[in-house]
Write an enzyme that holds these catalytic residues in place. Structure first.
Site, PDB file in Angstrom:
ATOM      1  N   GLU A  49       0.675  -1.419  -0.152  1.00  0.00           N
ATOM      2  CA  GLU A  49       0.248   0.004  -0.316  1.00  0.00           C
ATOM      3  C   GLU A  49       0.437   1.056   0.039  1.00  0.00           C
ATOM      4  OE1 GLU A  49      -2.525   0.189   3.676  1.00  0.00           O
ATOM      5  OE2 GLU A  49      -3.891   2.313   2.317  1.00  0.00           O
ATOM      6  N   CYS A 247      -6.692   0.763   3.015  1.00  0.00           N
ATOM      7  CA  CYS A 247      -7.563   2.150   2.659  1.00  0.00           C
ATOM      8  C   CYS A 247      -7.542   2.928   1.715  1.00  0.00           C
ATOM      9  CB  CYS A 247      -7.346   3.055   4.149  1.00  0.00           C
ATOM     10  SG  CYS A 247      -7.768   2.299   5.791  1.00  0.00           S
ATOM     11  N   ASN A 378     -12.078  -3.126   0.364  1.00  0.00           N
ATOM     12  CA  ASN A 378     -10.389  -3.537   1.185  1.00  0.00           C
ATOM     13  C   ASN A 378     -11.607  -3.967   2.643  1.00  0.00           C
ATOM     14  OD1 ASN A 378      -7.986  -3.479   2.492  1.00  0.00           O
ATOM     15  ND2 ASN A 378      -8.683  -1.765   3.690  1.00  0.00           N
ATOM     16  N   GLU A 379     -11.535  -2.553   3.801  1.00  0.00           N
ATOM     17  CA  GLU A 379     -11.981  -2.734   5.210  1.00  0.00           C
ATOM     18  C   GLU A 379     -13.477  -2.584   5.169  1.00  0.00           C
ATOM     19  OE1 GLU A 379      -9.385  -1.893   8.028  1.00  0.00           O
ATOM     20  OE2 GLU A 379      -8.522  -3.633   8.383  1.00  0.00           O
TER      21      GLU A 379
HETATM   22  O1  AHR Z   1      -2.514  -1.238   6.752  1.00  0.00           O
HETATM   23  C1  AHR Z   1      -2.638  -0.391   7.724  1.00  0.00           C
HETATM   24  C2  AHR Z   1      -4.130   0.172   7.181  1.00  0.00           C
HETATM   25  O2  AHR Z   1      -4.472  -1.209   7.886  1.00  0.00           O
HETATM   26  C3  AHR Z   1      -5.109  -0.489   5.809  1.00  0.00           C
HETATM   27  O3  AHR Z   1      -4.891   0.268   4.778  1.00  0.00           O
HETATM   28  C4  AHR Z   1      -6.033  -0.504   6.105  1.00  0.00           C
HETATM   29  O4  AHR Z   1      -6.847  -2.242   4.841  1.00  0.00           O
HETATM   30  C5  AHR Z   1      -5.998  -1.066   7.753  1.00  0.00           C
HETATM   31  O5  AHR Z   1      -6.801  -0.289   8.296  1.00  0.00           O
END
Ligand code: AHR
Length: 658
Positions: A49, A247, A378-379
């Site tokens: 990321e 994120c 993602n989340e």
């Molecule tokens: O790894 C950091 C963050 O943690 C990521 O962007 C997210 O998916 C999680 O909350």
């Protein structure tokens, strides 16, 4: 891997038959003839990321920050230099109607200037890392308004001394945009250099995309990636690479979501956006953090291919980050998002006559990228996620039934949100469910049996983001210490033992820049010139390099080994090389002695790799990158039954040919 190879004489230092020191009567039984599960080739992978300056200022080797003047403040990263610069000599112009992706450029006017009188200096990403003797490639887009200016390019060390310079004299005199490049060598190594640009002569010139790359990029690709960082990934032989997050996929709001189509094609036409980690944490503000997308989806696919990893792109599902704005796309407006997913599959796999396959071919890769996995969301959590996901799933399964979809189970590995999604996704026959856990070391030790009772048929699990936290999650005091790594190793024995359920796993986040991070702990730390793997990195690497192809049962007292006696263990076969691979984690502060009982005759020679440190607070650093790093040794095995000494606080990997 720079392992120290130690020849262990006779029966070895760590394997001493008959030696009773710390020897107990516990027998570790391994049934090499019973395969309980196949291990997916994707089992151990990496999660990338653009956080912690992971892309811009990280693996993307561009050394100029804000090269196209598109940051909120157009001259962020730049300082005007020289006494002959008068009000109005340097102007930022905006041509949005004709160039929406990269509207701003700099118009410079000078009158009879020489070096030192009028120019601009770029600070790079917390300085510019420069290596003595290396070639640097400077390039710029220019347009002559009134010809007569040449660019004097200098690299300055932290004290302002010139450590490399060259002249670029624009060869085109007309008023069209041209790209021109010039290369030169650095005379000194410097971690905190800057790029000085002097405008010499008399005239007016427009400048954009002012860029500097080192020659030693990964695979020497011009405009490519930072080789030492990519090498760290390649050295893990990851089974997959997940990108672009995280994120960052979701965005603070939908306007800041990651849109893959805006990240491909000519670099100067990729529209940058603010990086959501720019302002996420008040305690770690990074106002100069943007995503320029010089590193985009084409480059991610290429990277995956380079390092032999399955590409796993994650796409926005029509929801912005639920911790932030939580914006939703109305269901009746979701089609463009779904179309983006279908187009991405065509971009990756379509033949060169298809609309998006043609784009890929045009970018230099006519062969398909063989995309097999795709993440939607993602989340994300809640019924809003499920109803959006259902539409994506239907459309993708209809058109591309072979693509396996990765679905989110939210932010936590337990609780209401997780329970709701876990059920809903399994009811939907989800291919792969992505679970995340940022938890204390104790949680990892206690959860080594987490998957022992998961259903064997149905949805598979992707442990998509995990890292043991030495302090509270997102605390700046989190350390990549040996305790966190050891507890992850213990937990990972449970992932491998349950390979029938767990098909993929990746630590997160992957990279952090020592001067520009927002989130800790992280797997690999870098500065402008150096990089090192944390103890957690070596745990990941050892599991990945010693993956095996099939799980076999390991028992002590007729039970799996998941914490009893502070021991965690798993065993796998490499069916190609006919090796048994035993991974043992001793989390106690004492040396422990066991007897190993095999049901097949082992070869006399075996290879043992040990990751160990007595002090659980130990960390690696730029100065001591190998404090906790694997030591490899040869050893002899007397027969089917042999004693085994495990060092205190250690991960041991024993490879025995059968
Ligand atoms: O790894 C950091 C963050 O943690 C990521 O962007 C997210 O998916 C999680 O909350």
């Amino acid at each position: 891997m720079k392992n120290k190879v130690v020849k262990v004489l006779a029966l070895g230092l760590l394997l001493l038959p008959g030696i009773t020191k710390a020897q107990n009567n516990n027998v570790i039984n391994i049934e090499t003839r019973t395969i309980t599960a196949k291990i997916a080739p994707t089992m151990w992978g990496v999660f990338f990321e653009d956080i912690n300056m992971g892309a811009d200022g990280g693996i993307y080797a561009e050394l100029v920050k804000n090269r196209s003047f598109e940051f909120f403040r157009p001259l962020m990263g730049w300082t005007v230099s020289g006494e002959k610069v008068k009000e109005g000599d340097l102007l930022i112009l905006n041509r949005t109607p004709v160039h929406t992706a990269n509207p701003r450029f700099l118009r410079a006017t000078v009158r009879n200037t020489v070096a030192g009188e009028a120019g601009l200096r770029n600070e790079g990403f917390r300085g510019i890392g420069i290596k003595q003797g290396l070639r640097y490639d400077f390039s710029v887009y220019y347009r002559q308004q009134q010809p007569g200016i040449r660019l004097h390019v200098q690299l300055l060390n932290a004290n302002g001394k010139v450590i490399g310079d060259t002249i670029l004299t624009p060869s085109q005199q007309d008023t069209a945009w041209h790209k021109e490049a010039v290369s030169f060598h650095a005379t000194e190594t410097e971690a905190k250099a800057s790029l000085q640009l002097w405008l010499e002569g008399n005239g007016t010139i427009d400048l954009d995309m002012i860029s500097l790359f080192p020659e030693d990029t990964w695979k020497r690709r011009p405009g490519g990636m930072r080789a030492d960082m990519i090498q760290q990934l390649a050295d893990m032989k990851p089974g997959f690479i997940r990108f672009p997050g995280g994120c960052i996929v979701e965005g603070f709001d939908l306007s800041q979501r990651y849109q893959w189509k805006k990240t491909i094609g000519p670099v100067e036409e990729r529209q940058l956006i603010i990086n959501r980690w720019n302002f996420e944490f008040a305690h770690r503000p990074t106002p100069d953090y943007f995503q320029t997308f010089g590193l985009g989806f084409f480059e991610y696919f290429q990277l995956a291919e380079d390092i032999g990893a399955e590409p796993l792109p994650i796409l926005n599902c029509g929801m912005a980050c639920q911790f932030n704005s939580a914006e939703l796309v109305p269901l009746d407006e979701l089609d463009p998002y779904i179309q983006d997913a279908l187009d991405l599959i065509e971009f990756a796999n379509g033949d060169t006559t298809s609309t998006w396959g043609k784009v890929r071919a045009h970018m230099g890769h006519p062969a398909p990228f063989q995309l097999k996995l795709l993440g939607i969301g993602n989340e994300n959590w809640g019924p809003q996620y499920v109803e959006r996901l259902q539409r994506f799933t239907k459309a993708i399964r209809e058109r591309y039934p072979d693509i396996r979809l990765v679905n989110s189970s939210g932010t936590d590995p337990e609780g209401e949100r997780f329970d709701y999604l876990n059920k809903a996704l399994r009811d939907m026959h989800a291919d792969i469910i992505d679970e995340h856990y940022y938890r204390p070391p104790q949680w990892f030790l206690q959860n080594a049996r987490r998957y022992d009772n998961y259903p064997r048929n149905g949805s598979k699990v992707f442990a998509g983001e995990y890292a043991a936290q030495s302090d509270k999650t997102v605390s700046i005091h989190n350390k990549n210490n040996w305790l966190t790594a050891l507890s992850e190793a213990a937990f990972m024995t449970g992932l491998e033992r349950n390979a029938a359920v767990v098909n993929m796993a990746s630590y997160a986040p992957l990279f952090a820049h020592a001067d520009g991070w927002q989130w800790t702990p992280d797997l690999i730390w870098v500065d402008n010139l150096r990089s090192y793997g944390t103890p957690n990195y070596y745990v990941q690497q050892l599991f990945s390099l010693n993956k095996g192809t099939a799980v076999v049962p390991v028992h002590m007292h007729n039970d799996v080994i998941a914490g009893l006696d502070s021991l965690y263990a798993t065993a796998a076969l490499d069916e190609k090389s006919h090796e048994l691979i035993i991974k043992l984690v001793n989390v106690s502060d004492k040396e422990q002695g066991y007897t190993v009982q095999l049901d097949a005759k082992p070869a006399v020679r075996a290879r043992l790799t040990v990751l160990q440190h007595d002090d659980v607070n130990t960390v690696n650093s730029f100065e001591q990158p190998g404090r906790v790093s694997p030591k490899e040794m040869e050893m002899s095995i007397p027969g089917k039954r042999f004693p085994l000494q495990l060092a205190p606080r250690s991960l041991s990997v024993l490879r025995v040919r059968l």
